[in-house]
Design an enzyme around this catalytic site. Structure first.
Site, PDB file in Angstrom:
ATOM      1  CE  LYS A  84      39.253  32.268  40.787  1.00  0.00           C
ATOM      2  NZ  LYS A  84      39.347  33.565  40.123  1.00  0.00           N
ATOM      3  CG  ASN A  85      36.119  34.515  42.174  1.00  0.00           C
ATOM      4  OD1 ASN A  85      37.323  34.459  41.896  1.00  0.00           O
ATOM      5  ND2 ASN A  85      35.185  34.057  41.372  1.00  0.00           N
TER       6      ASN A  85
ATOM      7  CB  CYS B 152      40.921  35.941  29.928  1.00  0.00           C
ATOM      8  SG  CYS B 152      39.271  35.990  30.604  1.00  0.00           S
TER       9      CYS B 152
ATOM     10  NE  ARG C 130      36.641  38.921  32.990  1.00  0.00           N
ATOM     11  CZ  ARG C 130      37.222  38.046  33.815  1.00  0.00           C
ATOM     12  NH1 ARG C 130      37.926  37.073  33.311  1.00  0.00           N
ATOM     13  NH2 ARG C 130      37.132  38.178  35.117  1.00  0.00           N
TER      14      ARG C 130
ATOM     15  CG  ASP D 136      32.667  32.149  38.233  1.00  0.00           C
ATOM     16  OD1 ASP D 136      32.767  32.934  39.181  1.00  0.00           O
ATOM     17  OD2 ASP D 136      32.943  32.458  37.064  1.00  0.00           O
TER      18      ASP D 136
ATOM     19  NE  ARG E  47      44.716  32.640  37.159  1.00  0.00           N
ATOM     20  CZ  ARG E  47      43.751  33.272  36.485  1.00  0.00           C
ATOM     21  NH1 ARG E  47      43.569  33.060  35.211  1.00  0.00           N
ATOM     22  NH2 ARG E  47      42.950  34.121  37.108  1.00  0.00           N
TER      23      ARG E  47
HETATM   24  C1  EPZ Z   1      34.380  38.370  38.955  1.00  0.00           C
HETATM   25  O1  EPZ Z   1      34.992  38.839  37.768  1.00  0.00           O
HETATM   26  C2  EPZ Z   1      34.997  37.001  39.214  1.00  0.00           C
HETATM   27  N1  EPZ Z   1      36.441  37.126  39.398  1.00  0.00           N
HETATM   28  C3  EPZ Z   1      34.703  36.072  38.031  1.00  0.00           C
HETATM   29  O2  EPZ Z   1      35.242  34.790  38.321  1.00  0.00           O
HETATM   30  C4  EPZ Z   1      33.183  35.952  37.892  1.00  0.00           C
HETATM   31  O3  EPZ Z   1      32.874  35.123  36.787  1.00  0.00           O
HETATM   32  C5  EPZ Z   1      32.585  37.353  37.682  1.00  0.00           C
HETATM   33  O4  EPZ Z   1      32.958  38.208  38.786  1.00  0.00           O
HETATM   34  C6  EPZ Z   1      31.066  37.320  37.596  1.00  0.00           C
HETATM   35  O5  EPZ Z   1      30.533  36.744  38.746  1.00  0.00           O
HETATM   36  C7  EPZ Z   1      36.923  37.525  40.609  1.00  0.00           C
HETATM   37  O6  EPZ Z   1      36.177  37.833  41.523  1.00  0.00           O
HETATM   38  C8  EPZ Z   1      38.412  37.572  40.752  1.00  0.00           C
HETATM   39  P1  EPZ Z   1      32.223  41.389  36.362  1.00  0.00           P
HETATM   40  P2  EPZ Z   1      34.737  40.373  37.285  1.00  0.00           P
HETATM   41  O7  EPZ Z   1      32.890  42.707  36.459  1.00  0.00           O
HETATM   42  O8  EPZ Z   1      34.657  41.257  38.454  1.00  0.00           O
HETATM   43  C9  EPZ Z   1      31.342  43.140  32.066  1.00  0.00           C
HETATM   44  C10 EPZ Z   1      36.440  32.812  37.881  1.00  0.00           C
HETATM   45  O9  EPZ Z   1      36.406  31.901  37.047  1.00  0.00           O
HETATM   46  N2  EPZ Z   1      32.018  44.348  32.561  1.00  0.00           N
HETATM   47  O10 EPZ Z   1      31.018  41.114  37.198  1.00  0.00           O
HETATM   48  O11 EPZ Z   1      35.726  40.687  36.219  1.00  0.00           O
HETATM   49  C11 EPZ Z   1      32.320  41.994  31.891  1.00  0.00           C
HETATM   50  O12 EPZ Z   1      32.975  42.087  30.635  1.00  0.00           O
HETATM   51  C12 EPZ Z   1      36.266  34.252  37.446  1.00  0.00           C
HETATM   52  O13 EPZ Z   1      36.606  32.647  39.114  1.00  0.00           O
HETATM   53  C13 EPZ Z   1      32.069  45.479  31.747  1.00  0.00           C
HETATM   54  O14 EPZ Z   1      31.541  45.472  30.632  1.00  0.00           O
HETATM   55  O15 EPZ Z   1      33.282  40.227  36.631  1.00  0.00           O
HETATM   56  C14 EPZ Z   1      31.430  40.781  31.995  1.00  0.00           C
HETATM   57  O16 EPZ Z   1      30.831  40.532  30.737  1.00  0.00           O
HETATM   58  C15 EPZ Z   1      35.923  34.380  35.976  1.00  0.00           C
HETATM   59  N3  EPZ Z   1      32.703  46.594  32.186  1.00  0.00           N
HETATM   60  C16 EPZ Z   1      30.367  41.211  33.006  1.00  0.00           C
HETATM   61  O17 EPZ Z   1      30.425  42.643  33.056  1.00  0.00           O
HETATM   62  C17 EPZ Z   1      33.305  46.640  33.418  1.00  0.00           C
HETATM   63  O18 EPZ Z   1      33.861  47.707  33.786  1.00  0.00           O
HETATM   64  C18 EPZ Z   1      30.625  40.668  34.407  1.00  0.00           C
HETATM   65  O19 EPZ Z   1      31.887  41.109  34.816  1.00  0.00           O
HETATM   66  C19 EPZ Z   1      33.264  45.498  34.236  1.00  0.00           C
HETATM   67  C20 EPZ Z   1      32.610  44.359  33.784  1.00  0.00           C
END
Ligand code: EPZ
Length: 438
Positions: free
Chosen positions: A24-25, A120, A125, A310, A402
């Site tokens: 999915k990711n 969420c 996020r 995850d 989802r």
């Molecule tokens: C991706 O989300 C995945 N989703 C998530 O999977 C996964 O948990 C996550 O990466 C971490 O591996 C998809 O790929 C669609 P991040 P993403 O940006 O890109 C903070 C699932 O269950 N952050 O690495 O949103 C953020 O708040 C989902 O399949 C900022 O502060 O994750 C978080 O605490 C859930 N500012 C941390 O970084 C930003 O601009 C990691 O977020 C971006 C992120």
């Protein structure tokens, strides 16, 4: 269908072989990347999940022609006619991954108009790291309430440093950089397997990308990219969930197409619990032979190659019945322990202090009415339900639908008792095994 629930009954040891769907990711960001070339691209091994449907809708709204053959799991997208740069607020709210069209739209249309993706249950996020670095590339970002417009006469290549190896920020910036003339270096980049699958398809399209130590992605911008065919990588998170279902039920399951080399730390923890892990030729295929006396283990979630956030919730479900005390620290998201409450309803002995959960193994879990709060929590509750005494009913199954492609079908094929039911089918005797919440 919105009130439909999943009914999970105590299942015997799960046994057999199973294939996981495409990741999915990986597929969501790769569908967004199809905006970069003009032409007809074909993706295979695409999971049939609600999020994929949303991403298809998004590309169609931008002017692409998108189709999906559910039988062959093949998605075709012709982006020759893409002409719009605005994504509706409705679509943005439905799925956070919609933000991943910003990079391609900025690269192609020099403009992207989106609504801020909602947070969420697992965290606020934010997308500040995406925006901060698009600005450094020359984009002008304007906000009007929830609406956000990014525009750039010309993006310019530069060295960018991420405060945190954000997966989405890495992917968005990378997709803008591949069509930006000059050398872009992204330091402290996320290098998750799903990010590398995106790198793989972008290089097939003609992008010039190299990975340098330490965690740096180097891009030489090109003038155009070609439409391609690409097979989506297998879903390591679904694979991990299936292995945990085997572990918690004391079974023997072979996930035939899983990439063990994408899951080293997770597999280490399964072995430390006492389970036997057998990896196939070239790291493809993972078989778990469960121990009957799993031991407690502790871990902290972190960016790849650390323990994947995850798989934190599903692993916690398996630790509820492990002998001893486990400590799980969620260090990626600020609120990703919501599933603890639901596991406690089932008799789990867990205490929470901030982002740290302490799990003391118990002899048994009990069926309960539980609520899924996010995709991975839904998986944790199904896994727990398969070993609980009695019947578990899980609502909030839109999360399950989802994130997974008919995972309940795969679990049933291995001997799991998991099925959709309408609330009217929840019989009084199903509720007799509910334990008082501690
Ligand atoms: C991706 O989300 C995945 N989703 C998530 O999977 C996964 O948990 C996550 O990466 C971490 O591996 C998809 O790929 C669609 P991040 P993403 O940006 O890109 C903070 C699932 O269950 N952050 O690495 O949103 C953020 O708040 C989902 O399949 C900022 O502060 O994750 C978080 O605490 C859930 N500012 C941390 O970084 C930003 O601009 C990691 O977020 C971006 C992120």
């Amino acid at each position: 269908m919105s009130d439909t629930m999943l009914r999970i009954e105590r299942s015997g040891a799960l046994t057999g072989s199973v294939e996981v769907a495409g990741a999915k990711n990986a597929v969501l960001v790769i569908i967004a990347s199809l905006l970069l070339p003009r032409g007809k691209s074909v993706l295979t091994n695409v999971p049939c999940s609600d999020d994929v449907g949303q991403m298809m809708q998004l590309l169609t709204a931008l002017g692409a022609e998108v189709s999906f053959d559910k039988e062959t799991h093949t998605l075709t997208a012709d982006t020759s006619m893409v002409c719009r740069s605005a994504v509706s607020a409705e679509l943005m709210k439905k799925m956070r991954a919609s933000v991943l069209v910003m990079g391609p739209l900025l690269a192609l249309m020099r403009k992207a108009e989106i609504a801020l993706p909602g947070g969420c249950v697992i965290g606020s996020r934010p997308i500040d790291l995406h925006l901060k670095n698009f600005k450094k590339m020359g984009a002008v970002i304007t906000m009007d309430g929830e609406s956000l417009t990014a525009s750039a006469e010309n993006l310019h290549a530069t060295t960018l440093v991420l405060d945190y190896p954000s997966v989405g920020a890495t992917e968005n910036i990378l997709m803008a950089a591949v069509l930006t003339p000059g050398t872009t270096r992204l330091v402290n980049a996320a290098l998750e397997p799903e990010v590398m699958d995106l790198v793989c398809i972008l290089k097939k399209m003609g992008a010039s990308i190299t990975i340098e130590a330490p965690a740096t992605i180097r891009v030489e911008g090109v003038t155009e990219l070609q439409a391609v065919h690409h097979e989506i990588m297998p879903d390591r998170l679904e694979a991990g969930s299936l292995l945990l279902a085997a572990a918690i039920t004391g079974g023997d399951v072979h996930v035939v197409n899983a990439h063990a080399y994408d899951m080293d730390v997770f597999l280490l923890k399964l072995e430390e619990m006492g389970h036997t892990i057998i990896v196939g030729e070239g790291g493809r295929g993972i078989r778990l032979l469960a121990t009957q006396n799993p031991k407690a283990v502790s871990f902290k979630t972190s960016p790849y190659p650390g323990f994947p956030t995850d798989l934190q919730a599903p692993t916690m479900a398996a630790l509820c019945l492990a002998e001893g005390v486990s400590v799980v620290e969620e260090l990626v998201f600020e609120n990703r322990l919501v599933h603890v409450r639901e596991l406690q309803k089932m008799g789990a002995q867990i205490s929470v202090d901030g982002n740290k959960a302490t799990i003391t193994g118990v002899d048994a879990l009990f069926g309960a009415n539980v609520i899924a709060s996010d995709i991975r929590a839904s998986c944790a509750l199904v896994i727990a339900g398969m070993v609980a005494k009695g019947v578990t009913h899980m609502s909030g199954i839109h999360h399950w639908k989802r994130g997974y492609d008919a995972l309940e079908v795969k679990l049933r094929a291995l001997g799991g008792h998991v099925e959709y039911v309408e609330p009217s089918c929840v019989l009084p005797q199903d509720l007799t095994t509910i334990q008082p919440v501690k």
